[in-house]
Motif scaffolding. Structure first.
Motif, PDB file in Angstrom:
ATOM      1  N   THR A 119      -1.572  -8.186  -1.906  1.00 43.76           N
ATOM      2  CA  THR A 119      -1.075  -9.007  -0.802  1.00 43.76           C
ATOM      3  C   THR A 119      -2.142  -9.882  -0.177  1.00 43.76           C
ATOM      4  N   MET A 125       2.128 -13.375   1.021  1.00 43.58           N
ATOM      5  CA  MET A 125       3.114 -12.353   1.352  1.00 43.58           C
ATOM      6  C   MET A 125       4.295 -12.952   2.101  1.00 43.58           C
ATOM      7  N   VAL A 161       8.550  -5.051   4.040  1.00 40.53           N
ATOM      8  CA  VAL A 161       7.883  -4.666   5.283  1.00 40.53           C
ATOM      9  C   VAL A 161       6.630  -3.845   4.985  1.00 40.53           C
ATOM     10  N   LEU A 221       4.792  -3.866   2.284  1.00 41.27           N
ATOM     11  CA  LEU A 221       3.758  -4.721   1.708  1.00 41.27           C
ATOM     12  C   LEU A 221       3.138  -5.625   2.759  1.00 41.27           C
ATOM     13  N   TYR A 222       3.982  -6.202   3.583  1.00 40.24           N
ATOM     14  CA  TYR A 222       3.519  -7.215   4.537  1.00 40.24           C
ATOM     15  C   TYR A 222       2.706  -6.570   5.653  1.00 40.24           C
ATOM     16  N   TYR A 223       3.217  -5.467   6.203  1.00 41.92           N
ATOM     17  CA  TYR A 223       2.529  -4.863   7.333  1.00 41.92           C
ATOM     18  C   TYR A 223       1.526  -3.801   6.910  1.00 41.92           C
ATOM     19  N   GLY A 224       1.639  -3.310   5.683  1.00 36.98           N
ATOM     20  CA  GLY A 224       0.589  -2.434   5.165  1.00 36.98           C
ATOM     21  C   GLY A 224       0.927  -0.966   5.075  1.00 36.98           C
TER      22      GLY A 224
END
Lengths: 377, 300
Positions: B133, B147, B214, B216-219
């Motif tokens: 990402t 991302m 979510v 992937l994007y926020y971790g």
């Protein structure tokens, strides 16, 4: 005549009950902390720390006069109401000593209830000033205080970062907002320009709007006061991705292995205020070798919970009973090197703050800056 | 201007996530008039299946696109099956009882699934691999990460696919007719149970996709991650007109935008307040939502 008979019977019953208690051979220790909900990780750390202390105590011969030591873990969920309910539950269980809780917002109301019943409470992690400033008889604290923590944060910004401006974010708990408010005030008084102070909600994951604001304001220091290390990690990932250049300074609740596990590279070069722990001290090694095989690497407050439980058990051992006044007298006499710090309680129940600045480097927390000497480790 | 553009990008990204989750609420409501409170849990479960499988694939040295699409497909399939099972166990036996009992059953299912996730996966956050990402485009001060681009384009693709499915295929036709009248469509030979199952499966698959995005994007993902977005997405579905697919998409984007702009221009503390004020205001003037509840053609 019948009345007299009843009175005698009652008196006999009371005496038997009393003697029964005197011969009770189990030492009950309550633990309080969030075992469910967003802060569950920290609550589990505290529980594990206490369990480890009990194991070590047993291995070292136990406590004379008590055959067994039982730990009663309670889940506060970091909610004030549930914290009071669990405190009452522990009172009903006949517990005389409690280690906990984690969130200041839970410790504050629970301690009022416990203190009324003269139950010793040692918090391993609640750093809000009010915990020990209310004049409670049986409230003790193993960790530091937020006013000290905030002062060290500001000192670091002034002396080391040479910051001219700061932007603060907190997540609105007694602890996190109290600390951020303190840092804001002290920064302003020290001449650091406060560019903004934002609050986020519990359970938020998306901080892009606020971070865009931070980026636009371009502060020297971005102060992150989160109750939850995982939330801190999410905020960090997004901040780094957005290209925020500010020095990121966080606090003791963000200090947790989770921060690095989740944020990975994004966690590098984050600075945090946390109590100084000497990993090479024999007491720490004893704690670590008992804790690690069972529960994995200790969390931020596992060691403090271990010390809290240890201190309580040592006081009970010295007093020979769980009588609160005697245990308190013995607690005040304690003066030894614990796993996390030198344990010596002051009159108000505090055991002193020893905050230093830590830094994340290559996925590890390192001791970085000693505020007392102003030098790097 | 740059500030506005950046917030717009943030808003579209967040709105995409809400839109995907809102679709599940609205489709289920359209077909059996049930507010499926367990829907947020499918989102969380999707996030977990995604991270487990993705970490495994990465450790086997699979290329990035295999990791992404593989875990996406697996998570969507898993959640689709989970939703069908949940429907069979918790909702189908209650189909002819009062709407309140089904609603309570849904709430119970939500608690059950969330605690199941907590017991099996633990209370700690589970981190997504961040190798996939990194990076993005930078135009002046405006950042568009890969991302964000991935989230928005995947959402767009899924929305188009869903529209094709609902309006251009036989299954879609069956769904629409069952939504309009279960008895009548059964009379002309449409298997209502099967159609309802398919609707649950599709809604949950979309939620699973949102869960992975979510994560992937926020971790990271956490067992209770379904609750807050679930409530927001539900609000989005109501805002757009519950039961209406186009409405759910529009509602999702509106809630996402309002949240971001409220946080960006007013205060982060009150962003949820603004999102719900908009909801109340819209419902005051249009009680059946922006697109209306009973546009029979677009209802599922």
């Amino acid at each position: 005549m019948k009345r007299l008979f009843m009175t005698v019977l009652l008196a006999a019953a009371v005496i038997m009950l009393g003697s029964g208690m005197a011969f009770a051979k189990t030492l009950k220790i309550g633990t309080m902390g969030p075992l469910t909900g967003p802060y569950a990780a920290d609550g589990v750390d505290i529980k594990n720390g206490v369990l480890t202390a009990v194991e070590v105590m047993k291995a070292n011969g136990g406590i004379p006069g008590f055959d067994a030591i039982e730990v009663l873990p309670q889940d506060t969920a970091c909610e004030p109401r549930q914290a009071v309910a669990t405190a009452n539950k522990l009172i009903n269980e006949g517990v005389k000593g409690v280690v906990g809780s984690y969130c200041s917002s839970a410790t504050l109301p629970a301690s009022e209830v416990l203190d009324e019943e003269s139950i010793v409470m040692i918090t391993p992690a609640s750093t809000n000033e009010k915990v020990t400033s209310r004049g409670l008889e049986y409230m003790f604290r193993m960790c530091g205080r937020d006013d000290d923590q905030g002062a060290i944060a500001v000192k670091f910004m002034l002396d080391k970062v040479k910051a001219k401006s700061i932007y603060l974010v907190d997540d609105k708990t007694s602890y996190s907002q109290g600390l951020a408010d303190g840092v804001e005030k002290m920064s302003a008084a020290a001449g650091i320009k406060v560019l903004g102070h934002e609050h986020v909600n519990q359970g938020d994951k998306d901080f892009s709007a606020i971070l865009t604001k931070v980026k636009q304001q371009n502060p020297d220091v971005f102060y992150m006061s989160m109750q939850n290390s995982a939330t801190g990690a999410l905020m960090l990932i997004q901040a780094r991705r957005m290209g925020i250049k500010a020095t990121v300074l966080a606090q003791d609740a963000v200090y947790h292995p989770q921060l690095i596990e989740i944020a990975k590279d994004a966690a590098n070069d984050v600075y945090l205020t946390f109590g100084f722990i000497d990993d090479n001290a024999p007491a720490y090694k004893e704690f670590y070798s008992a804790y690690q095989p069972k529960f994995g690497n200790p969390g931020a407050y596992s060691g403090y919970a271990y010390d809290s439980a240890m201190a309580y058990m040592m006081a009970v051992k010295a007093a020979g009973s769980t009588d609160p006044a005697k245990v308190k007298a013995e607690l005040m006499k304690l003066d030894y090197d614990g796993a996390t710090k030198h344990v010596k309680f002051k009159e108000n129940g505090d055991s002193g703050s020893n905050y230093i600045i830590r830094k994340v480097e290559n996925g590890k927390f390192l001791n970085y800056w000693n505020p007392a000497t102003g030098e790097l480790y | 201007m740059e500030y506005f553009l950046q917030q717009l990008i943030n808003g579209i990204t967040l709105g995409s996530v809400y839109a995907l989750i809102a679709l599940g609420y609205t489709m289920v409501y359209g077909i059996i008039q049930l507010i499926n409170f367990a829907h947020g849990e499918f989102f969380a479960a999707g996030g977990y299946v995604g991270v487990i499988f993705m970490s495994y694939l990465l450790s086997q040295g699979a290329p990035a696109w295999v990791c992404l699409s593989g875990s996406l497909i697996l998570a969507m399939a898993y959640c689709a099956m989970l939703a069908v099972a949940v429907e069979k166990v918790a909702y189908k036996p209650l189909r002819n009882s009062s709407r309140l009992s089904v609603l309570l059953s849904a709430l119970g299912m939500s608690i059950f699934l969330q605690n199941g996730l907590m017991l099996t996966q633990g209370v700690y956050d589970k981190a997504y691999p961040t190798e996939l990402t990194q990076g993005g485009f930078e135009m002046g001060n405006v950042m568009l990460s890969y991302m964000q681009l991935f989230i928005v384009s995947l959402t767009a693709f899924l929305l188009v696919a869903l529209n094709v499915l609902v309006f251009k295929t036989r299954i879609g036709k069956a769904m629409r007719s069952t939504a309009q009248d279960k008895v009548m469509s059964a009379l002309v030979g449409i298997n209502a149970n099967r159609t309802i199952s398919i609707t649950f499966a599709i809604g949950a698959a979309l939620a699973a996709a949102a869960g992975i995005m979510v994560g992937l994007y926020y971790g990271s993902v956490r067992y209770d991650m379904g609750f807050v977005p679930g409530i927001k997405a539900f609000a989005a579905a109501v805002l757009g007109g519950i039961g209406n697919i186009t409405g759910a998409m529009i509602g999702g984007f509106i809630i996402g935008m309002v949240e971001i702009f409220a946080a960006g221009y007013i205060s982060g503390e009150y962003k949820d307040v603004f999102a719900f004020v908009i909801l109340i205001a819209v419902l005051y003037f249009r009680p059946s939502g922006i697109m209306g509840e009973n546009v029979d053609d677009t209802r599922v």
